[in-house]
Design a protein around this motif. Structure first.
Motif, mmCIF file in Angstrom:
data_model
loop_
_atom_site.group_PDB
_atom_site.id
_atom_site.type_symbol
_atom_site.label_atom_id
_atom_site.label_comp_id
_atom_site.label_asym_id
_atom_site.label_seq_id
_atom_site.Cartn_x
_atom_site.Cartn_y
_atom_site.Cartn_z
ATOM 1 N N VAL A 1 5.661 11.726 6.455
ATOM 2 C CA VAL A 1 5.558 11.423 8.059
ATOM 3 C C VAL A 1 3.651 12.107 7.485
ATOM 4 O O VAL A 1 2.810 11.081 8.138
ATOM 5 C CB VAL A 1 5.789 13.315 8.496
ATOM 6 N N GLU A 2 4.045 12.676 6.694
ATOM 7 C CA GLU A 2 2.539 12.727 6.059
ATOM 8 C C GLU A 2 1.719 11.385 5.678
ATOM 9 O O GLU A 2 0.369 12.134 5.851
ATOM 10 C CB GLU A 2 2.602 13.836 4.893
ATOM 11 N N LEU B 1 12.279 4.524 -5.047
ATOM 12 C CA LEU B 1 11.692 4.868 -5.643
ATOM 13 C C LEU B 1 11.627 6.856 -4.888
ATOM 14 O O LEU B 1 11.629 7.957 -5.973
ATOM 15 C CB LEU B 1 10.190 5.079 -4.725
ATOM 16 N N LEU B 2 12.320 7.278 -3.539
ATOM 17 C CA LEU B 2 12.341 8.738 -3.105
ATOM 18 C C LEU B 2 13.682 8.932 -3.234
ATOM 19 O O LEU B 2 13.975 10.345 -3.159
ATOM 20 C CB LEU B 2 11.690 8.466 -1.959
ATOM 21 N N ASN C 1 1.569 7.623 -6.432
ATOM 22 C CA ASN C 1 0.709 8.520 -6.579
ATOM 23 C C ASN C 1 0.445 9.792 -5.938
ATOM 24 O O ASN C 1 -0.320 10.543 -5.409
ATOM 25 C CB ASN C 1 -1.284 7.651 -6.711
ATOM 26 N N HIS C 2 1.432 9.975 -4.471
ATOM 27 C CA HIS C 2 1.602 10.841 -4.212
ATOM 28 C C HIS C 2 1.964 12.466 -5.212
ATOM 29 O O HIS C 2 3.030 12.362 -5.757
ATOM 30 C CB HIS C 2 2.610 10.641 -3.161
ATOM 31 N N PRO C 3 1.290 13.621 -4.948
ATOM 32 C CA PRO C 3 1.399 14.683 -5.552
ATOM 33 C C PRO C 3 2.541 15.324 -6.346
ATOM 34 O O PRO C 3 3.435 15.188 -6.614
ATOM 35 C CB PRO C 3 0.378 16.066 -5.205
ATOM 36 N N ARG C 4 3.309 15.448 -4.320
ATOM 37 C CA ARG C 4 5.082 15.529 -4.451
ATOM 38 C C ARG C 4 5.823 14.666 -5.413
ATOM 39 O O ARG C 4 7.303 15.665 -5.470
ATOM 40 C CB ARG C 4 5.273 16.373 -2.756
ATOM 41 N N VAL C 5 5.637 13.463 -5.249
ATOM 42 C CA VAL C 5 6.578 12.548 -6.171
ATOM 43 C C VAL C 5 6.282 12.889 -7.629
ATOM 44 O O VAL C 5 7.561 12.971 -8.285
ATOM 45 C CB VAL C 5 6.139 11.447 -4.991
ATOM 46 N N ASP D 1 0.383 -0.743 0.286
ATOM 47 C CA ASP D 1 0.240 0.448 0.315
ATOM 48 C C ASP D 1 0.503 1.598 0.339
ATOM 49 O O ASP D 1 0.529 2.156 -0.751
ATOM 50 C CB ASP D 1 -0.598 0.101 0.901
ATOM 51 N N LEU D 2 1.807 1.739 0.339
ATOM 52 C CA LEU D 2 2.962 2.578 0.976
ATOM 53 C C LEU D 2 3.249 3.046 -0.155
ATOM 54 O O LEU D 2 3.679 4.257 -1.262
ATOM 55 C CB LEU D 2 3.749 2.409 1.630
ATOM 56 N N LEU D 3 3.499 1.661 -0.594
ATOM 57 C CA LEU D 3 4.336 2.825 -2.982
ATOM 58 C C LEU D 3 2.905 2.794 -3.071
ATOM 59 O O LEU D 3 3.477 3.888 -4.383
ATOM 60 C CB LEU D 3 5.119 0.796 -2.766
#
Length: 162
Positions: free
Chosen positions: A97-98, A68-69, A9-13, A2-4
C-alpha cells in the motif's frame, strides 16, 4: 522490475531480514534469509508458468513480491508464536500500500502469502506453498534429524511439477 528494487531496498523489508537472521543465527535447519526468499520467488513463478496457457499480466511481479515477502513475519513468530504467514501477509499489505500498488495486486500477493503454509489448492497460494517446500535443499541436507526432512524428500521425489 521496479517494484522488486523498491522492496529489497525498503527499510522495513531490510530490517525484517536482519531480525530474522538474528533469530536464526544458531539455527541448524534451513534458514529464511534472502537466498530462500529469492528461490521461492523464482520457483513459484516457474510453477505458475508451467501450468498456465494464459498468464495474468501482473503474475511475474506478483510472484516475486510474494516470494520475497512471504517470511517477513518470521521474527514475530519466534518472539510471540503468532503464525508468520498471517503476520507476513499483513506486513506485505502495509508495504505494498505504501508503495502505491493496486488493490487487486495487493490482495493476490497477500492471499498467496497468508496461504503459503496451508497448501491451499487455489490461487497464487498454491504455487507459493509448493515453491516454499520444493526450494528446500533436503536432498543435500546434513541435518539428519530435521523435522521436515522426510516430508520434503517425499514431496521433492514425487512432485512432477504439474
Amino acid at each position: 522490475m521496479d517494484l522488486l528494487n523498491r522492496l529489497i531496498n525498503h527499510p522495513r523489508v531490510r530490517a525484517a531480514f536482519t531480525e530474522i537472521a538474528a533469530w536464526e543465527k544458531d539455527r541448524i535447519y534451513c534458514r529464511h534469509g534472502w537466498e530462500h526468499a529469492w528461490a521461492v520467488a523464482r520457483l513459484a513463478y516457474m510453477l505458475y508458468l508451467e501450468e498456465r496457457d494464459e498468464r495474468e499480466p501482473e503474475a511475474r511481479e506478483g510472484f516475486y513480491a510474494a516470494g520475497l515477502l512471504h517470511d517477513l513475519g518470521r521474527a514475530a513468530e519466534y518472539a510471540t508464536g503468532e503464525d508468520h504467514a498471517q503476520v507476513s501477509a499483513r506486513l506485505a499489505g502495509e508495504i505494498l500500500v505504501e508503495l502505491g500498488m493496486p488493490a487487486e495486486f495487493i490482495y493476490k500477493v497477500c492471499q498467496a502469502i497468508a496461504g503459503h503454509r496451508r497448501g491451499e489448492v487455489e490461487g497464487w497460494a498454491r504455487y507459493l506453498y509448493l515453491a516454499d517446500k520444493l526450494s528446500r535443499p533436503c536432498l543435500q541436507c546434513v541435518v539428519e534429524d530435521c523435522y521436515k526432512r522426510e516430508k520434503m524428500l517425499v514431496l521433492q521425489q514425487l512432485y512432477d511439477y504439474r
